[in-house]
Structure formats: C-alpha cells, structure tokens
Design an enzyme around this catalytic site. Structure first.
Site, short mmCIF file in Angstrom:
data_model
loop_
_atom_site.label_atom_id
_atom_site.label_comp_id
_atom_site.label_asym_id
_atom_site.label_seq_id
_atom_site.Cartn_x
_atom_site.Cartn_y
_atom_site.Cartn_z
CD GLU A 403 -17.24 -17.41 -3.49
OE1 GLU A 403 -17.72 -18.59 -3.32
OE2 GLU A 403 -16.45 -16.96 -3.60
CD GLU A 496 -13.01 -15.48 -2.18
OE1 GLU A 496 -13.08 -16.39 -2.60
OE2 GLU A 496 -14.15 -15.16 -1.05
#
Ligand code: CA
Length: 565
Positions: A403, A496
């Site tokens: 991320e 995720e």
C-alpha cells in the site's frame, strides 16, 4: 492491523433504506430525462447486421466467460470447459441480447440529477455541453445519471472531470452498489475510466458520491467494452527469481493454472490455523481458508527491542504441513532512532508515517547512511526468518512494502522513486546476498508509478476496503491493475480485503481475482472472540463464498509439493 484506514475512511456506505428513499424522490424527474435518451437507445438496441458479423468473428481464443445473463449453472458448466468452443457459444448468446460492441453515449453532468451543494458552472474552459457540475463537498452532495443500455455486457464508464486542485478520488455506485473509484489528476478536464463494468439491459442509476469531493464533473461517457477477454488469465508460471525453489515453482504453477478458473480463499490470522478467524470461519462454513495470511511485524528489530516476539513462522510451517498456502506481509516498524515513541505516537505504530520521522528519500539518496545501514539490518533480521521457512520447504507469497502509494506507511511517504529503490534493494538483498529462493514476489505498491518492473514481480495485488457488505467484484480495480503492467501478463490478486466479494459476480464480470485475503479481527470476528461478525460480510455471503465451487478452500487444494508431476 487495518492499515488501509485511508481507504476505509474514503468509502462511504449508504444504508439500503436511505438509498431507496432517495431513489423514490428522484424518480419522476429522471423519467422525463430518460424519455429523451430512450429514443437514442431504441435505435442503438436494434440488432444490426453489423453485430451479427462481429459475432461470427469471435474465436474461442478471444472469449471465455459469457457476459450475458447466464445462470449459475451456465457459469459452472463454462468454468469446466474454459478455452473450449463452448465458450465462444456462450459469448455469442450474450451478444444476441442486443449487446452492441459499437455502443457509446455521452450524458452531460449538468443534465444529470444532483443534490445539496452541487451546482452548474461554466467558468473553467474545456468542458463539453453547457457546463459542468461543481460543489461535491459533503456526503449529501450526490450526482445521479440515469442511463439505459441496449444489451447486457461490459461497459467502460468515463467520468470526464478535473480536480479543483490536483488529484481527486470519488466513489461510484451502480443501482446503489459500490463499484469503485473515479480518479482524476491534472488541471484540465480529463477522461477517468472505470473499465469493463457489467450492466444488464435496461435502465440503471450511476451515482457519484463524495470521497474527496472537489471536482468539476463534465460528463459521463458510456462505451461498450466488447467481448470477454480470457487472454488476461494466460500467465507464465516462470518466477522472477531464476533460482526459485522447487516448491515455489510448483506453487506458482498451481496459481497460474487456477487463475481465471478458481478463486483461492485467504484469511489473515496471527493465530494461524488455530486462530480465532480460522476457527470462526470453519464453524460458520464447514471450510478452512486455503491461504493463511501472516506478518513479520513482530520480528522487526525495533519491536523486538521493546519485547515483541513473533510466532508467525511457526504458524506458517504448521499451515504448510496441512497442505495450505502461506502469504506474508511485513508491517515494517521503522528503526529505533526514528521512533519518537510519544504517547500519541507509540513505538508499536512505527510503521505508520505519522509515528516515525524516518525519511526514505534521504536514506536512498545517500544523505542518511546510518538509516541505510539500519534498513539493511532489518532486512537481514527478516531474512533469518525466511531462511527458517526455506529450510522447512515452505514457499511464501511474499508481499513486502504494501500500500505504498497511499503514503500512510513510511516506505510510501517519499514518493515512488525511493520506494522502487527500496523494493529492488530488498529483492537483491534477499535473492542474491542471502540466497533465499522460496519467495513468490507479490507487488502491492498500488499505483502505476510505483511498479518496479515486470522482472521484479510475480503477482500484482491490491488491497480494497470498500465498506460494509459490499459484494461487488471490484472489476474496475481489477482492470486497472491489468493496465499497470509493462509487457508481461501477471496474476492479479486481491491481497487484502475487508468484506468478501460475491464469487458469482467476479466470474460474471470477468474479474476473477486469483485469491482474496480477508484482513483479521473485526473484518471476520466479533470483539476478538471465536464468533463470526456480520459487520463487513454477512454469514450467508461467507457461506456462499466458502462453499462455492468457484472458490478453493483448504480441503480442495491438491498436494502442492508434488503439483505438476
Ligand atoms: Ca458538460
């Protein structure tokens, strides 16, 4: 550790009741506008000789999962025969549903419905029609386009717009269901596509709601995106590490063979196979996830210095022995000298940009040599654990530096260049210096500019937290990832997630994520107990996903250590 707080905060979820109320009030006005468009659509809907010609040109190579109105049974049948002539017939049938591959339409935003502060302006040059909408700044500022498409299939949605200052993101819903983010950058009106979104024949409401707000919205363009492209699933099983271990190669071959045919279920749990998340899922569905998600967080030296002790290596070895697949992230706590360790920013949140004063730019450009040495120290500490896993013949889906583009983790806080340098340093240090070869490299930088290159990446992943009980396939994100690759095709994974997507929708939308990895804690269980929580995914949907014949669970995995023999 819900890292993607930024994403969660951005995505707004509107209760069904509220949406219905809104829909009712707006219905009459929309009906009037529709009348105008309908004339165009009726014309476009007509099955033309052109369409028939296009149908006959479709080869089995170009097609796969049909797009149009199939039942579950049809999809099941099709899945078993992927790549056969049957697939071509399926696609033909969807095109017979008046799907026009040449269809496109523009609806000016200033002619759409809007609420709250939203208003029409025309001061900024470059718009089409008679102006654009501005004033999207509160949750109640909503723009709704009512559209009608002539045939069931995939359409690209282009929200032509410009941010009033630079990059902006806003949320898009179709008939109340969240489907993704419209992103826009620059200072001139620009196209902003959500690609290959499934729409059934007829009328739909396409809604933009504030995530960041602050854009000028010019128009919505809808373009038919054509037939299903199964070639996106044709991926090489060759790993980027030329010395990859036998078990890593076999696992990759399995992932490649499964990609496009099955979704692999995954779940993060710091308790491993016997963790609360796994037990709750088993109790609720009768199935265990096929993939266990773990984290090297507690092995990071600056946490060990405060007394942390990791157990995830043991959990990985245990799960591998049970025949499962293991993936590791690394919430890399910044080295001790960079942790202010104040009450509001404690040492244990030192992977967040806000809780550390580390400057990756200075480290990677040579200004902070001590910092560089500390990062090497940390990598070497994790290498020690990876070697234990390699010695136990456990292949790892290795997802470091995740991320990054969001900037909320320090490795993403200095922009893409130092991030990519760090990614390559990590790759080199583990593969060449430490000679570790049980890794399948999962890149999760989450931005086109953050891609280190095809030669460093086996799998491309993204993390999505669209809100509560959002079961759409997130096809727009899936298709965006395809666009980021250099030349190769890669496996695309939902590395995720909060809520789980409906597997039927993923197959319908031709957005068949290789695997999902639901985050731990509240996304699955209630108040840290062994009981399922329905906050993000209702139990019925969890059961549907885990018992779907499109989804692989632990009991359905082949023997991965001998796979491909
Ligand atoms: Ca306009």
């Amino acid at each position: 550790m819900p890292k993607a707080q930024g994403l969660q905060a951005n995505a707004s979820f509107v209760p069904t009741e509220e949406r219905h109320g809104y829909v009712m009030k707006k219905y009459i006005i929309k009906a009037l506008i529709l009348l105008g468009f309908s004339m165009t659509f009726l014309y476009a809907c007509k099955p033309s000789e052109d369409n028939k010609d296009k149908v006959t040109h479709i080869s089995s190579d170009e097609t796969g999962n049909g797009m149009g109105g199939e039942t579950d049974t049809d999809l099941d049948k099709e899945e078993d025969k992927a790549g056969t002539d049957t697939d071509a017939e399926e696609s033909v049938s969807c095109l017979e549903d008046n799907y026009d591959p040449g269809f496109s339409i523009i609806i000016e935003a200033e002619e759409a419905q809007f609420t709250g502060n939203v208003k029409v302006e025309n001061k900024k040059h470059g718009y089409t029609g008679s102006g654009y909408l501005t004033g999207i700044q509160e949750d109640s500022d909503i723009v709704t386009f009512t559209i009608k498409v002539p045939g069931t299939g995939a359409y690209d949605l282009n929200f032509r717009s410009v941010g009033n200052t630079g990059y902006k993101e806003n949320n898009i819903y179709i008939d109340g269901e969240y489907i993704g983010i419209a992103k826009v950058d620059g200072d001139e009106f620009t196209d902003s596509f959500l690609e290959k979104i499934y729409l059934e024949t007829g009328e739909h409401e396409i809604t933009m709601k504030k995530s960041w707000g602050w854009i000028f919205l010019d128009h919505l363009e809808i373009i038919a995106s054509g037939t299903v492209d199964r070639s996106i699933y044709e991926v090489s099983s060759e790993l980027v590490d030329p010395k990859a271990s036998e078990s890593a190669k076999r696992l990759m071959k399995f992932l490649v063979d499964s990609f496009g045919n099955k979704v692999i279920s995954g779940q993060y749990s710091n308790g491993g196979l016997n963790g609360k998340e796994f037990k709750a899922i088993y109790d609720g569905t009768g199935k265990y996830p096929a993939m266990l998600g773990l984290d090297f967080i507690e092995y990071t030296p600056s946490r060990v210095a405060f007394g942390s002790k990791g157990n995830d290596v043991e959990h990985a070895i245990e799960f591998d022995k049970e025949g499962g697949i293991v993936t590791f992230a690394w919430h890399w706590n910044a080295p001790e000298p960079y942790l202010p360790n104040r009450q509001d920013q404690p040492w244990w949140s030192g992977f967040y940009t806000r809780a550390t004063n580390i400057d990756l730019m200075k480290i990677m450009n040579g200004e902070d040599e001590e910092g560089y040495n500390l990062l090497i120290r940390d990598i070497d500490a994790i290498a020690k654990e990876l070697k234990i896993l390699e010695a136990a013949d456990v292949p790892i889906l290795w997802r470091p530096l995740h991320e990054a583009s969001g900037g909320w983790f320090w490795w993403g806080a200095s922009g893409p260049e130092p991030y990519i340098e760090l990614y390559k340093l990590l790759f080199d240090r583990l593969s060449n210096h430490h000679d570790i070869h049980n890794l399948i490299w999962v890149w999760n930088g989450q931005g086109r500019d953050w891609y280190p290159g095809d030669e460093y990446v086996d799998i491309v992943g993204t993390d999505l937290y669209p809100g509560e009980r959002v079961y759409s396939s997130q096809a727009a994100s899936f298709n965006e990832l395809l666009d980021w690759l250099d030349k190769s095709r890669k496996i695309i994974a939902l590395t995720e997630n909060g809520c789980i997507f409906d597997p039927d929708l993923a197959f319908r939308d031709n957005a068949i994520w290789s695997y999902f990895g639901t985050w731990s804690g509240e996304f699955v269980i209630l108040n840290n107990t062994y009981t399922l929580s329905e906050k993000y995914t209702e139990t019925d949907m969890l059961i549907k996903a885990y018992t779907s014949d499109k989804v692989l669970t632990l009991d359905e995995l082949p023997n991965l250590k001998s796979y491909g023999n």
